[in-house]
Write a protein that holds these residues in place. Structure first.
Motif, mmCIF file in Angstrom:
data_model
loop_
_atom_site.group_PDB
_atom_site.id
_atom_site.type_symbol
_atom_site.label_atom_id
_atom_site.label_comp_id
_atom_site.label_asym_id
_atom_site.label_seq_id
_atom_site.Cartn_x
_atom_site.Cartn_y
_atom_site.Cartn_z
ATOM 1 N N ASP A 57 -9.276 9.079 -8.163
ATOM 2 C CA ASP A 57 -8.942 9.111 -9.674
ATOM 3 C C ASP A 57 -9.266 7.559 -10.062
ATOM 4 O OD1 ASP A 57 -7.833 8.825 -12.112
ATOM 5 O OD2 ASP A 57 -5.933 9.215 -11.678
ATOM 6 N N PRO A 58 -10.513 7.207 -10.808
ATOM 7 C CA PRO A 58 -10.631 5.798 -11.145
ATOM 8 C C PRO A 58 -9.647 5.265 -12.165
ATOM 9 C CG PRO A 58 -12.073 7.528 -12.170
ATOM 10 C CD PRO A 58 -11.595 8.218 -11.334
ATOM 11 N N GLY A 59 -8.729 6.115 -12.769
ATOM 12 C CA GLY A 59 -7.719 5.516 -13.611
ATOM 13 C C GLY A 59 -6.775 5.093 -12.772
ATOM 14 N N ARG A 60 -6.476 5.131 -11.399
ATOM 15 C CA ARG A 60 -5.554 4.571 -10.845
ATOM 16 C C ARG A 60 -5.843 3.320 -9.910
ATOM 17 N NH1 ARG A 60 -2.430 8.455 -6.961
ATOM 18 N NH2 ARG A 60 -1.340 6.355 -6.695
ATOM 19 N N ALA A 61 -7.220 3.404 -9.583
ATOM 20 C CA ALA A 61 -7.606 2.030 -8.549
ATOM 21 C C ALA A 61 -9.293 2.280 -8.675
ATOM 22 C CB ALA A 61 -7.160 2.284 -7.165
ATOM 23 N N THR A 68 -10.641 -0.947 -4.366
ATOM 24 C CA THR A 68 -9.245 -0.969 -3.882
ATOM 25 C C THR A 68 -9.027 0.277 -3.091
ATOM 26 O OG1 THR A 68 -8.686 -2.279 -5.724
ATOM 27 C CG2 THR A 68 -6.871 -0.772 -4.565
ATOM 28 N N TRP A 69 -9.688 1.529 -3.564
ATOM 29 C CA TRP A 69 -9.658 2.851 -2.773
ATOM 30 C C TRP A 69 -10.174 2.817 -1.343
ATOM 31 C CZ3 TRP A 69 -13.740 6.874 -2.569
ATOM 32 C CH2 TRP A 69 -13.337 8.006 -2.272
ATOM 33 N N LEU A 70 -11.437 1.953 -1.411
ATOM 34 C CA LEU A 70 -11.975 2.081 -0.049
ATOM 35 C C LEU A 70 -10.940 1.054 1.087
ATOM 36 C CD1 LEU A 70 -15.857 1.715 -0.754
ATOM 37 C CD2 LEU A 70 -14.560 3.742 0.443
ATOM 38 N N TYR A 71 -10.426 -0.069 0.399
ATOM 39 C CA TYR A 71 -9.582 -0.835 1.202
ATOM 40 C C TYR A 71 -8.334 0.044 1.623
ATOM 41 C CZ TYR A 71 -11.961 -5.331 1.344
ATOM 42 O OH TYR A 71 -13.163 -6.290 1.656
ATOM 43 N N ARG A 72 -7.729 0.744 0.723
ATOM 44 C CA ARG A 72 -6.590 1.621 0.973
ATOM 45 C C ARG A 72 -7.076 2.466 2.254
ATOM 46 N NH1 ARG A 72 -2.704 5.151 -2.782
ATOM 47 N NH2 ARG A 72 -1.453 5.990 -1.083
ATOM 48 N N GLN A 75 2.141 -6.622 8.909
ATOM 49 C CA GLN A 75 2.333 -8.181 8.469
ATOM 50 C C GLN A 75 0.527 -8.586 8.601
ATOM 51 O OE1 GLN A 75 4.746 -10.780 10.206
ATOM 52 N NE2 GLN A 75 6.690 -9.439 10.610
ATOM 53 N N ARG A 76 0.108 -8.274 9.439
ATOM 54 C CA ARG A 76 -1.578 -8.746 9.593
ATOM 55 C C ARG A 76 -2.130 -8.217 8.340
ATOM 56 N NH1 ARG A 76 -4.356 -6.711 14.813
ATOM 57 N NH2 ARG A 76 -2.177 -7.403 15.386
ATOM 58 N N ALA A 77 -1.850 -7.006 7.911
ATOM 59 C CA ALA A 77 -2.625 -6.301 6.920
ATOM 60 C C ALA A 77 -2.319 -6.988 5.473
ATOM 61 C CB ALA A 77 -2.322 -4.737 6.914
ATOM 62 N N VAL A 78 -1.159 -7.220 5.616
ATOM 63 C CA VAL A 78 -0.420 -7.953 4.159
ATOM 64 C C VAL A 78 -0.999 -9.245 4.222
ATOM 65 C CG1 VAL A 78 1.557 -8.624 3.152
ATOM 66 C CG2 VAL A 78 1.794 -6.540 3.941
ATOM 67 N N LEU A 79 -1.039 -10.044 5.102
ATOM 68 C CA LEU A 79 -1.357 -11.351 5.167
ATOM 69 C C LEU A 79 -3.033 -11.581 4.714
ATOM 70 C CD1 LEU A 79 -0.850 -14.492 5.841
ATOM 71 C CD2 LEU A 79 -2.229 -14.033 8.148
ATOM 72 N N ILE A 80 -3.847 -10.584 5.188
ATOM 73 C CA ILE A 80 -5.202 -10.335 4.972
ATOM 74 C C ILE A 80 -5.375 -9.925 3.561
ATOM 75 C CG2 ILE A 80 -7.286 -9.241 5.478
ATOM 76 C CD1 ILE A 80 -6.387 -9.021 8.449
ATOM 77 N N LEU A 81 -4.705 -8.896 2.934
ATOM 78 C CA LEU A 81 -4.911 -8.258 1.698
ATOM 79 C C LEU A 81 -4.438 -9.359 0.472
ATOM 80 C CD1 LEU A 81 -3.666 -4.684 2.417
ATOM 81 C CD2 LEU A 81 -6.147 -5.428 1.736
ATOM 82 N N PRO A 121 -3.424 -8.407 -5.539
ATOM 83 C CA PRO A 121 -1.893 -8.681 -6.055
ATOM 84 C C PRO A 121 -0.765 -7.989 -5.365
ATOM 85 C CG PRO A 121 -3.389 -7.924 -7.950
ATOM 86 C CD PRO A 121 -4.351 -7.742 -6.634
ATOM 87 N N ALA A 122 0.555 -8.391 -5.402
ATOM 88 C CA ALA A 122 1.435 -7.818 -4.625
ATOM 89 C C ALA A 122 1.503 -6.092 -4.859
ATOM 90 C CB ALA A 122 2.844 -8.454 -4.688
ATOM 91 N N ALA A 123 1.390 -5.949 -6.111
ATOM 92 C CA ALA A 123 1.787 -4.584 -6.643
ATOM 93 C C ALA A 123 0.484 -3.666 -6.067
ATOM 94 C CB ALA A 123 1.671 -4.231 -8.143
ATOM 95 N N GLU A 124 -0.653 -4.133 -5.936
ATOM 96 C CA GLU A 124 -1.696 -3.471 -5.447
ATOM 97 C C GLU A 124 -1.788 -3.393 -3.974
ATOM 98 O OE1 GLU A 124 -6.526 -3.771 -6.334
ATOM 99 O OE2 GLU A 124 -5.197 -4.587 -7.780
ATOM 100 N N VAL A 125 -1.312 -4.406 -3.240
ATOM 101 C CA VAL A 125 -0.896 -4.309 -1.968
ATOM 102 C C VAL A 125 0.004 -3.225 -1.503
ATOM 103 C CG1 VAL A 125 -0.248 -5.369 0.159
ATOM 104 C CG2 VAL A 125 -1.743 -6.433 -1.427
ATOM 105 N N ALA A 126 1.250 -3.253 -2.424
ATOM 106 C CA ALA A 126 2.277 -1.996 -2.463
ATOM 107 C C ALA A 126 1.514 -0.701 -2.290
ATOM 108 C CB ALA A 126 3.335 -2.541 -3.237
ATOM 109 N N GLU A 127 0.717 -0.537 -3.325
ATOM 110 C CA GLU A 127 0.190 0.897 -3.653
ATOM 111 C C GLU A 127 -0.789 0.977 -2.360
ATOM 112 O OE1 GLU A 127 -1.166 4.312 -5.469
ATOM 113 O OE2 GLU A 127 0.516 2.934 -6.086
ATOM 114 N N LEU A 128 -1.679 0.166 -1.996
ATOM 115 C CA LEU A 128 -2.302 0.278 -0.633
ATOM 116 C C LEU A 128 -1.666 0.861 0.562
ATOM 117 C CD1 LEU A 128 -4.739 -2.928 -0.938
ATOM 118 C CD2 LEU A 128 -5.562 -0.138 -1.091
#
Length: 318
Positions: free
Chosen positions: A49-53, A57-61, A139-145, A152-159
């Protein structure tokens, strides 16, 4: 894979490879996970859904979660200096520990153009990647992202399927863990490229001449030499020099060095002369250079590393 889908996802393949390498610490595993990411994306393309990400971002998730799955129950990939104190015996047995999943270097040839390599320089240092491997995978993933890729933190949370508060908490713990594990060298300013090249050129000439005194003169006082898969490592000019005396006594004193680059750092492939007059691939050496000299040499003797760098196994006599 249809042309439209390939056109949308292929531009991100190279940066996804770097991302998976940061997570996993091994090039061949990162390549496998990128392939897995592309396959999962293809299978899920109708649900995107391009409206969500964005596509990126979709590929990084997909890639990040594939890496986290691959890391479940796995040991971290260390360097020898991450497993214990330095050796004070230059004649200690050079027995490889093949059961340890050693950290591997990343070929600069896979990074793209020089401008892209310059951008990635700080975040790909081998010592930094080694320090990241000491962090728990999430933690490694969060640090890198967050800190490397600046999502952004909200985008990482979604990921990651988490809350922004959980992401921020994990980031604080990751930063604290990295600060405790990261070597002092990461906080030291690097010399300019011309100065680095000059140090490496002098090192190459001294090594090819088996000139131990010339090598030692280029080192910092706290220079580190480590040699995965051998779990030994040495600290300081004296220990480094005494080990090099041993090496040149064991091997031929005639060498050829081929310049390359790894983790956006200078590197050389070392070849020693054989009985037929040619030169046989011995090691890949990755350097950290400070303004005051060569501070670290990580010496790899691993067929998978040689293959990733496409190093010829033999050079003919000059």
């Amino acid at each position: 894979m249809d042309e439209d889908f390939a056109a949308r996802v292929e531009p991100y393949r190279r940066e996804l490879l770097v991302h998976c390498y940061r997570m996993l610490g091994a090039v061949h595993e990162a390549e496998d996970l990128v392939q897995e990411t592309m396959l999962r994306a293809w299978r899920a393309r109708e649900r995107y859904d391009p409206g969500r990400a964005s596509v990126r971002t979709w590929l990084y998730r997909i890639a990040t979660n594939a890496c986290l799955t691959a890391l479940e129950g796995r040991s971290r990939r260390p360097l020898p200096s991450g497993l214990g104190g330095p050796s004070d015996d230059p004649h200690a047995p050079l027995a490889p520990s093949l059961d340890v999943p050693w950290l591997q270097p990343f070929p600069d040839a896979l990074l793209g153009d020089p401008a892209e390599r310059a951008v990635r320089r700080g975040s790909l240092r081998l010592a930094l990647i080694a320090a990241m491997q000491a962090l728990p995978p999430k933690q490694r993933a969060v640090l890198i992202l967050r800190d490397v890729l600046e999502f952004p933190a909200a985008e990482v949370a979604e990921l990651l399927g988490a809350t922004p508060a959980a992401v921020n908490s994990a980031l604080q713990r990751a930063r604290a863990g990295l600060e405790g594990a990261s070597p002092v060298e990461d906080d030291v300013a690097e010399p300019d490229d011309g100065a680095v090249d000059a140090v490496v050129d002098r090192y190459v000439r001294a090594f090819e001449a088996a000139d131990v005194a010339g090598l030692v003169a280029l080192l910092t006082d706290d220079a580190v030499l480590e040699m995965p898969p051998v779990p030994l490592w040495y600290l300081g000019r004296d220990a480094y020099g005494r080990f090099m005396e041993r090496l040149f006594a064991m091997r031929a004193t005639e060498w050829r060095m081929v310049r390359t680059a790894a983790n956006a750092q200078p590197a050389v492939a070392a070849y020693h002369r054989d009985d037929d007059g040619g030169y046989v691939l011995h090691t890949l050496q990755v350097f950290t250079v400070r303004p005051e000299g060569l501070a670290r040499n990580v010496v790899f003797q691993d067929a998978r590393v040689f293959a990733a760098f496409e190093l010829p196994p033999r050079l003919e006599a000059r």
